[in-house]
Scaffold this motif. Structure first.
Motif, mmCIF file in Angstrom:
data_model
loop_
_atom_site.group_PDB
_atom_site.id
_atom_site.type_symbol
_atom_site.label_atom_id
_atom_site.label_comp_id
_atom_site.label_asym_id
_atom_site.label_seq_id
_atom_site.Cartn_x
_atom_site.Cartn_y
_atom_site.Cartn_z
ATOM 1 N N PRO A 15 38.847 37.431 32.411
ATOM 2 C CA PRO A 15 40.070 37.390 31.782
ATOM 3 C C PRO A 15 39.543 36.469 30.403
ATOM 4 C CG PRO A 15 40.414 36.688 33.896
ATOM 5 C CD PRO A 15 38.864 37.090 33.768
ATOM 6 N N GLU A 115 42.824 32.766 41.776
ATOM 7 C CA GLU A 115 44.243 33.169 41.185
ATOM 8 C C GLU A 115 44.487 32.230 39.966
ATOM 9 O OE1 GLU A 115 46.483 35.306 42.338
ATOM 10 O OE2 GLU A 115 45.154 35.985 43.803
ATOM 11 N N GLU A 116 44.284 30.843 40.074
ATOM 12 C CA GLU A 116 44.294 29.836 38.860
ATOM 13 C C GLU A 116 43.510 29.962 37.897
ATOM 14 O OE1 GLU A 116 45.000 25.054 38.131
ATOM 15 O OE2 GLU A 116 45.940 25.970 39.774
ATOM 16 N N ALA A 118 41.168 32.442 37.306
ATOM 17 C CA ALA A 118 40.554 33.986 37.020
ATOM 18 C C ALA A 118 41.580 34.909 37.060
ATOM 19 C CB ALA A 118 39.240 34.193 37.481
ATOM 20 N N GLU A 119 42.965 34.499 37.122
ATOM 21 C CA GLU A 119 43.944 35.550 37.337
ATOM 22 C C GLU A 119 43.938 36.285 38.290
ATOM 23 O OE1 GLU A 119 44.407 37.844 33.325
ATOM 24 O OE2 GLU A 119 44.468 35.835 32.293
ATOM 25 N N GLY A 120 43.382 35.813 39.457
ATOM 26 C CA GLY A 120 43.186 36.380 40.737
ATOM 27 C C GLY A 120 42.050 37.648 40.757
ATOM 28 N N ARG A 121 41.126 37.600 39.735
ATOM 29 C CA ARG A 121 40.098 38.575 39.838
ATOM 30 C C ARG A 121 38.742 38.135 40.572
ATOM 31 N NH1 ARG A 121 40.700 40.636 33.384
ATOM 32 N NH2 ARG A 121 42.907 40.588 33.484
#
Length: 156
Positions: A15, A115-116, A118-121
């Motif tokens: 991200p 989640e916090e 790396a946007e859940g990646r």
């Protein structure tokens, strides 16, 4: 590969604004969790092997009786068969305690960090390593499993 995007899928692209250090830290956290997954597997092996041995003691007791060694059969039955592996615990209780005390909190923490930060990646570190090691245009070095191959199988 005309007309096909040969980049990692969206879920495996970094991200915007996520630093190299963050990707590396999440990769390290993920590697630690993978090691814990392996340790947990060994714990289940311990659980199953111990249970298998305990069940085999039934046969040993029976055979000792048949061989005329009733005292030994009774000693095995009362001293080892069904015995706790540590005070107050059979192996299933050790597995349950490990899961609730260590494994689940570790797994939840790793997921929350991903989640916090790396946007859940998941697996960004590995995905970027894969990209750095791929040979462009090689049919066995595609970014994604859904990359089409031509009829001859050379990927072009």
């Amino acid at each position: 590969m005309t007309g096909h995007d040969d980049r990692p899928d969206h879920a495996h692209r970094r991200p915007e604004g996520v630093s190299d250090e963050t990707v590396e830290a999440l990769g390290s956290l993920s590697k630690a969790l993978e090691t814990i997954e392996r340790a947990r597997g060994h714990l289940y092996s311990f659980h199953q092997l111990t249970g298998t041995a305990d069940l085999e003691l039934d046969r040993a007791v029976e055979l000792l009786h048949k061989a005329g060694h009733a005292d030994w059969a009774e000693t095995v039955r009362t001293q080892v068969l069904g015995r706790n592996v540590i005070p107050g615990h059979w192996t299933f209780q050790i597995v349950e305690a490990y899961d609730s005390t260590y494994y689940q909190p570790f797994k939840e923490l790793e997921q929350a960090a991903v989640e916090e930060l790396a946007e859940g990646r998941d697996h960004l570190y590995e995905a970027e390593m894969k990209e750095a090691r791929r040979t462009a245009g090689h049919p066995d070095h595609t970014a994604r499993p859904d990359t089409p191959r031509d009829k001859e199988g050379d990927g072009r």
